[in-house]
Design an enzyme around this catalytic site. Structure first.
Site, PDB file in Angstrom:
ATOM      1  N   GLU A 740      17.301  41.270 -22.373  1.00 33.64           N
ATOM      2  CA  GLU A 740      16.126  42.117 -22.108  1.00 33.64           C
ATOM      3  C   GLU A 740      16.250  43.379 -22.925  1.00 33.64           C
ATOM      4  O   GLU A 740      17.227  44.110 -22.792  1.00 33.64           O
ATOM      5  CB  GLU A 740      16.079  42.490 -20.617  1.00 33.64           C
ATOM      6  N   CYS A 774      12.210  51.318 -19.762  1.00 33.58           N
ATOM      7  CA  CYS A 774      11.798  50.342 -20.775  1.00 33.58           C
ATOM      8  C   CYS A 774      10.308  50.082 -20.648  1.00 33.58           C
ATOM      9  O   CYS A 774       9.641  49.767 -21.612  1.00 33.58           O
ATOM     10  CB  CYS A 774      12.572  49.054 -20.597  1.00 33.58           C
TER      11      CYS A 774
HETATM   12  P1  NAD Z   1      22.262  50.183 -25.151  1.00 36.41           P
HETATM   13  O1  NAD Z   1      21.794  48.964 -25.857  1.00 36.41           O
HETATM   14  O2  NAD Z   1      22.776  51.284 -25.950  1.00 36.41           O
HETATM   15  O3  NAD Z   1      23.405  49.777 -24.126  1.00 36.41           O
HETATM   16  C1  NAD Z   1      23.263  48.731 -23.191  1.00 36.41           C
HETATM   17  C2  NAD Z   1      24.618  48.198 -22.816  1.00 36.41           C
HETATM   18  O4  NAD Z   1      25.155  47.535 -23.949  1.00 36.41           O
HETATM   19  C3  NAD Z   1      25.620  49.276 -22.456  1.00 36.41           C
HETATM   20  O5  NAD Z   1      26.398  48.827 -21.368  1.00 36.41           O
HETATM   21  C4  NAD Z   1      26.455  49.408 -23.696  1.00 36.41           C
HETATM   22  O6  NAD Z   1      27.707  49.893 -23.444  1.00 36.41           O
HETATM   23  C5  NAD Z   1      26.487  47.989 -24.195  1.00 36.41           C
HETATM   24  N1  NAD Z   1      26.796  47.818 -25.620  1.00 36.41           N
HETATM   25  C6  NAD Z   1      26.603  48.701 -26.621  1.00 36.41           C
HETATM   26  N2  NAD Z   1      27.005  48.158 -27.793  1.00 36.41           N
HETATM   27  C7  NAD Z   1      27.430  46.925 -27.541  1.00 36.41           C
HETATM   28  C8  NAD Z   1      27.933  45.854 -28.335  1.00 36.41           C
HETATM   29  N3  NAD Z   1      28.081  45.982 -29.619  1.00 36.41           N
HETATM   30  N4  NAD Z   1      28.245  44.715 -27.736  1.00 36.41           N
HETATM   31  C9  NAD Z   1      28.078  44.552 -26.416  1.00 36.41           C
HETATM   32  N5  NAD Z   1      27.619  45.511 -25.608  1.00 36.41           N
HETATM   33  C10 NAD Z   1      27.289  46.685 -26.171  1.00 36.41           C
HETATM   34  O7  NAD Z   1      21.045  50.632 -24.227  1.00 36.41           O
HETATM   35  P2  NAD Z   1      20.958  51.869 -23.220  1.00 36.41           P
HETATM   36  O8  NAD Z   1      20.840  53.121 -23.980  1.00 36.41           O
HETATM   37  O9  NAD Z   1      22.010  51.765 -22.183  1.00 36.41           O
HETATM   38  O10 NAD Z   1      19.574  51.526 -22.499  1.00 36.41           O
HETATM   39  C11 NAD Z   1      18.354  51.859 -23.038  1.00 36.41           C
HETATM   40  C12 NAD Z   1      17.709  50.660 -23.680  1.00 36.41           C
HETATM   41  O11 NAD Z   1      17.610  49.590 -22.738  1.00 36.41           O
HETATM   42  C13 NAD Z   1      16.287  50.899 -24.115  1.00 36.41           C
HETATM   43  O12 NAD Z   1      16.072  50.277 -25.364  1.00 36.41           O
HETATM   44  C14 NAD Z   1      15.456  50.208 -23.060  1.00 36.41           C
HETATM   45  O13 NAD Z   1      14.172  49.822 -23.473  1.00 36.41           O
HETATM   46  C15 NAD Z   1      16.299  49.049 -22.715  1.00 36.41           C
HETATM   47  N6  NAD Z   1      16.007  48.539 -21.388  1.00 36.41           N
HETATM   48  C16 NAD Z   1      15.338  47.358 -21.290  1.00 36.41           C
HETATM   49  C17 NAD Z   1      15.017  46.854 -20.045  1.00 36.41           C
HETATM   50  C18 NAD Z   1      14.295  45.549 -19.889  1.00 36.41           C
HETATM   51  O14 NAD Z   1      14.248  45.024 -18.782  1.00 36.41           O
HETATM   52  N7  NAD Z   1      13.738  44.978 -20.924  1.00 36.41           N
HETATM   53  C19 NAD Z   1      15.380  47.564 -18.909  1.00 36.41           C
HETATM   54  C20 NAD Z   1      16.065  48.774 -19.051  1.00 36.41           C
HETATM   55  C21 NAD Z   1      16.394  49.244 -20.313  1.00 36.41           C
END
Ligand code: NAD
Length: 978
Positions: A740, A774
């Site tokens: 997501e 999001c």
């Molecule tokens: P992010 O992608 O920076 O981080 C998400 C998670 O991924 C964190 O736990 C992070 O530590 C981990 N991560 C980072 N790099 C990684 C890698 N290389 N491999 C594996 N894991 C890794 O996102 P964020 O800043 O925590 O959240 C905001 C984003 O999430 C926004 O883009 C938002 O739109 C999205 N979001 C989407 C939904 C949905 O349901 N579609 C819901 C909430 C947030």
């Protein structure tokens, strides 16, 4: 007096009123008038009624004849035959001569409005008010207006009240005093009486922060009351939705206690008999007035927001605050009236009702106490129940008409409410005048009517109710827990791999974004070594967990829900400090987490079972866990998203390694504790806080991790998608990825949108939680018609948001998550300054927190960076579209497809947009955030996600392998059941 003789006395009075009314019908029911003809049709069926009233609601906002003709055709074209001849003709003329249809429709609505609205402005109302007095009624005036969405609008409204008071007081000086209207047995009564609604006087009322609202309302009311006192004008505080009731009562009492007004101002307050809390409120008011040694008027009404109160309570799973059966309200009304009459030293009685039984009961109660009839006053709405008014005037009663003043357009909500009241099945007026119910039936004692059995709540999943912060018990609980949580910040959480505590690879320190000096949590972090060890532990626990009874697993997750529910304020308070959510946003996240647990526990019990077999063959559908799941979550819904993905994987039988975001490790460790306490073994659920690029990546790439449930940014999501597509040496099965990602969500505002609804919906969707959802709105697509007014109101409304530390409940907008987020917003604002036109920018407080004020750009080009890239902050881009097709093209034209919205009152356009605006979650005529588990399964496609729906019926399938088992049950030609 016995019950029997009381009832007889009431019937006697009631029959006298009926006799005096003879066969007169109120004007609204006369089919000779536009209103009468409309009501006559509306009463023939709920569907036609809904369409007629919706048309009436939208008409005044339409700008051209063609627009009117189109709406008339959309709402009424289907069955014009049901309409009066002139209306049929108008509908059919639409396509050829739209201006004729428009002129006729507008004329009709104006006529209708004139039946219930005295005049457009106070000065123009004076002749009619004079006529009302000549006909024997006093009046109270209410100013209609559009909903105040900003302080500018509230200020304008307050100024209109001052003008109203002045205009009426000046005119009244020249009016003759009438014994029947302007005195009771205890002295003179002010000639001019105005009614005030507090919701219009302060646009930013937050239920969680009544103290702040009270200060602002006091400041707004003071000049009005001063003027009223100086001019001898009576002020009544109207009552609106229950959520504003306590605030209204407190405001009323505080102002009247004030030295400035004590004993010098004539004032009153409305109380609603349909509210179950009113008897207690009345007692409290009586006690207060006795203590203050002051006399106030109570206007007792039945209550005008019945449908909305019930709808809202049902939608939120809150206890319904009103009686659901009409007779209960009527009976409560009589009891309250009696109680008011028992306190003549402190309460003056005004009874607002059209119900002859209620009127007769009040008169009887008054006489039974030995008071003259003019001790009490009856209030009735302008334009309604004229025969009742006339009969009472003849009987020597004091009548006051409730007279709204205002333009038709802003008065629409009022007009439609009156139309509904007139046609409602249970409306007394309708029963009296239209259906010819016998007088004896209408005068029955409501207390004797059996109350209907309470509705049985439906079984199965129900959303956890959000905290109702308009109630003081919720506010004080939250306030106390915030202090306790803050006191416990120092605690640091060790790292665990299975049952072992391990040293870990350093520490993650989580800070309060509103005050980064403050450390909210310290947790031991994992690195890739710990990730490897954790997978090994999870693999060893897999078979046991997979083969555990479904009920046992589901039961544990339900127990976790109960534990969270019991600790909901603590969890919410932690979110306030750790990720900067306001009280209601934090509370909603906790409720969503609880919902996920209960929903998935229910869903897993339903999965599987017999398939469609043929005689002799039995088919079984079996679902089997996939294996070790890595759950990688963002910080923005720090409990709900982490908990949702985790519990889905767990109930399905997969051991889980949670990898929370480094920004929200405090709340994540609370979740782990709760799941362990609920019985989930430590080998089955492990929590590995750590840096995404290291721990996250190590888990994704591990050959023994079979499911990756990821929610986060597109950038990271795509990396994970790609990495999971590779097959690593020794890997036994394909990895399943639930992915997501972000959004670039748009709302289209149609020409005919109700801006009173659209503006607050847009502000909440774009700037709620600083745009860090999001689902947040970032592109507003508008047409030329409403554009300027919409932008102006939006800018004003946004300018009223209070930004600051969200542990203070009067704050509407907290900080962003970290410094990088603030810098990202700044970068986009710079781009915007170059590429578009900045129309609003709020300075961020300089308190050291990571704050960024809301920003609005207009004339944004649909292809620009501002309109294409996810900013994840409080930046709204307004984009122009010439027509609906262009709007839809723009709306669909980004790589994302997550949420979207439309504000429109055109049935055909709504139907078209429903199909053509292609996003995972589309919301019509409401805000676009706040999806509820079960009700709005959530998730997008395109670059927003892989098409999965969290909180939906199919979600668990992604964590399971489906298997089908077919068994031949025929033995020697014989099969059971054939
Ligand atoms: P992010 O992608 O920076 O981080 C998400 C998670 O991924 C964190 O736990 C992070 O530590 C981990 N991560 C980072 N790099 C990684 C890698 N290389 N491999 C594996 N894991 C890794 O996102 P964020 O800043 O925590 O959240 C905001 C984003 O999430 C926004 O883009 C938002 O739109 C999205 N979001 C989407 C939904 C949905 O349901 N579609 C819901 C909430 C947030």
């Amino acid at each position: 007096m016995t019950e029997g003789s009381r009832q007889q006395a009431i019937e006697r009075i009631g029959h006298e009123i009926f006799a005096r009314m003879a066969d007169a019908k109120p004007a609204v029911f006369s089919t000779a008038s536009a209103t009468g003809a409309l009501l006559d049709r509306a009463m023939r069926g709920e569907d036609l009624k809904a369409r007629l009233f919706r048309l009436v609601d939208v008409l005044p906002s339409l700008r051209s004849g063609a627009e009117v003709a189109r709406h008339v055709a959309e709402y009424l074209g289907r069955d014009a035959a049901e309409l009066p001849a002139i209306a049929q003709w108008a509908v059919r003329a639409g396509p050829r001569v739209p201006w004729v249809t428009a002129a006729l429709s507008r004329f009709g609505v104006r006529k209708m409005a004139e039946a219930f609205i005295v005049a457009a402005e106070p000065r123009k109302a004076l002749p009619e008010l004079g006529r009302i007095r000549e006909a024997g009624s006093a009046f109270t005036v209410d100013l209609l207006g559009e909903a105040a969405v900003s302080e500018k609008e509230s200020g304008v409204y307050a100024a209109r009240y001052l003008d109203l008071i002045d205009t009426l007081a000046e005119a009244a000086a020249g009016w003759k005093r009438e014994e029947q209207l302007d005195t009771d047995d205890r002295g003179a009564i002010p000639v001019v009486n105005v009614s005030v609604k507090i919701s219009a006087l302060y646009s930013q009322i937050l239920p969680a922060a009544p103290e702040a609202s009270l200060d602002r309302l006091t400041a707004r009311m003071r000049p009005l009351l001063r003027r009223a006192r100086d001019r001898g004008v009576f002020v009544n505080f109207d009552m609106e939705m229950r959520s504003l009731k306590d605030l209204t009562l407190t405001l009323f009492k505080q102002l009247l206690e004030d030295d400035e007004f004590r004993g010098t101002l004539r004032a009153g307050i409305a109380m609603q008999a349909y509210l179950k809390e009113t008897p207690a409120d009345l007692e409290e008011l009586i006690g207060w007035a006795q203590k203050q040694d002051t006399r106030v008027t109570v206007r007792l009404v039945k209550g005008a927001y019945w449908d909305t109160e019930i709808l809202q309570a049902r939608q939120r799973n809150w206890p319904v605050p009103v009686f659901e059966c009409k007779e209960e309200t009527d009976a409560a009304y009589e009891r309250l009236a009696a109680r008011m009459l028992d306190c003549p030293e402190v309460i003056d009685c005004a009874f607002g009702t059209h119900n002859i039984r209620s009127i007769a009961a009040c008169m009887q109660a008054c006489r039974a106490r030995g008071y003259p009839d003019n001790r009490i006053e009856f209030q009735m709405l302008y334009g309604m129940a004229e025969p009742v008014k006339r009969a009472l005037i003849e009987m020597g009663c004091r009548i006051r008409e409730y007279c709204p003043i205002g333009e038709t357009l802003p008065g629409m909500a009022y007009l439609v409410r009156r139309l509904l009241e007139n046609t409602s099945n249970e409306g007394f007026l309708r029963a009296t005048f239209e259906e010819g119910v016998s007088a004896a039936d209408l005068l029955r004692d409501p207390a004797e009517v059996e109350s209907a059995a309470p509705a049985v709540p439906p079984s199965g999943f129900a959303n956890e109710p959000h905290s109702d912060f308009s109630r003081s018990e919720f506010r004080s609980a939250m306030r106390k827990v915030l202090q306790d949580v803050r006191a416990g910040f120092a605690r640091s959480t060790p790292l665990r791999i299975g049952n072992r505590e391990v040293k870990g690879a350093g520490e993650i320190v989580s800070r309060n974004p509103a005050n980064p000096e403050e450390i909210v949590a310290r947790v031991a972090a994992a690195g890739s070594v710990e990730a490897e060890e954790a997978v090994e532990v999870a693999v060893s626990a897999f078979a046991m967990w997979r083969d555990a009874a479904v009920d046992a697993r589901a039961g544990m997750i339900e127990r976790a829900a109960d534990l969270m529910s019991g600790r909901r304020f603590e969890l919410a308070a932690t979110e306030v400090f750790e990720v900067g959510k306001t009280w209601p946003e934090a509370d909603a996240d906790v409720c969503e987490a609880i919902d996920f647990c209960r929903y998935y526990a229910e869903q897993i019990r339903r999965l599987g079972g017999a398939g469609d077999g043929v005689p002799g063959e039995e088919i079984r559908h079996v679902f089997q866990a996939r294996g070790v799941a890595a759950v990688i979550a963002p910080w923005n819904f720090p409990l709900a998203i982490l908990c949702g993905m985790t519990t889905a994987a767990l109930v399905a039988g997969n051991p889980v390694i949670m990898k929370p975001s480094a920004e929200s490790v405090g709340i994540a460790s609370l979740l782990a504790d709760i799941l362990w306490e609920a019985g989930v073994p430590r080998e089955v659920l492990q929590c590995l806080p750590g840096h995404g690029g290291e721990v996250g990546a190590a888990l994704v790439e591990h050959r023994d991790v079979s499911v990756i449930a990821f929610t986060g940014s597109r950038e990271v999501g795509l990396k994970i998608w790609e990495a999971a597509g590779r097959t690593w040496p020794g890997q036994a099965q394909l990895k399943k990825v639930v992915c997501e990602m972000g959004g670039k969500n748009a709302v289209i505002v149609d020409d005919d949108a109700d801006l009173d609804e659209a503006v607050p919906g847009i502000v909440a969707s774009a700037f709620g939680y600083g745009g860090q959802k999001c689902s947040a709105l970032s592109r507003l697509i508008v047409f030329p018609g409403p554009r300027e007014k919409l932008i102006a109101r939006l800018v004003e409304a946004t300018g009223c948001l209070r930004i600051g530390d969200p542990s203070d409940p009067s704050v509407a907008l907290g900080p962003l998550i970290n410094k990088a987020a603030v810098e990202r917003v700044r970068r986009y604002v710079e781009i915007g300054r170059r590429e578009a036109k900045l129309v609003f920018e709020m300075a961020a407080p300089e308190t050291g927190g990571w704050f960024a004020g809301p920003v609005i750009f207009r004339d944004v080009s649909p292809g620009s960076a501002l309109a294409q890239e996810e900013i994840f902050g409080p930046v709204l881009s307004v984009i122009d579209a010439a027509d609906l097709d262009e709007a839809i093209r723009i709306a669909n034209d980004t790589p994302y497809a997550l949420t979207g919205g439309l504000y429109s009152r055109s049935p055909e356009r709504i139907a078209h947009v429903r199909e053509a605006f292609r996003v995972g979650n589309l919301y019509i005529n409401r805000g676009i955030t706040g999806a509820l588990v079960g009700r709005h399964p959530f998730g997008g496609f395109g670059m927003s996600g892989s098409g999965t729906k969290a909180g939906g019926a199919e979600y668990l399938h992604h964590f399971l392998f489906p298997r089908v088992v077919a068994e031949n049950v025929v033995r020697r030609g014989f099969a059971p059941g054939v």
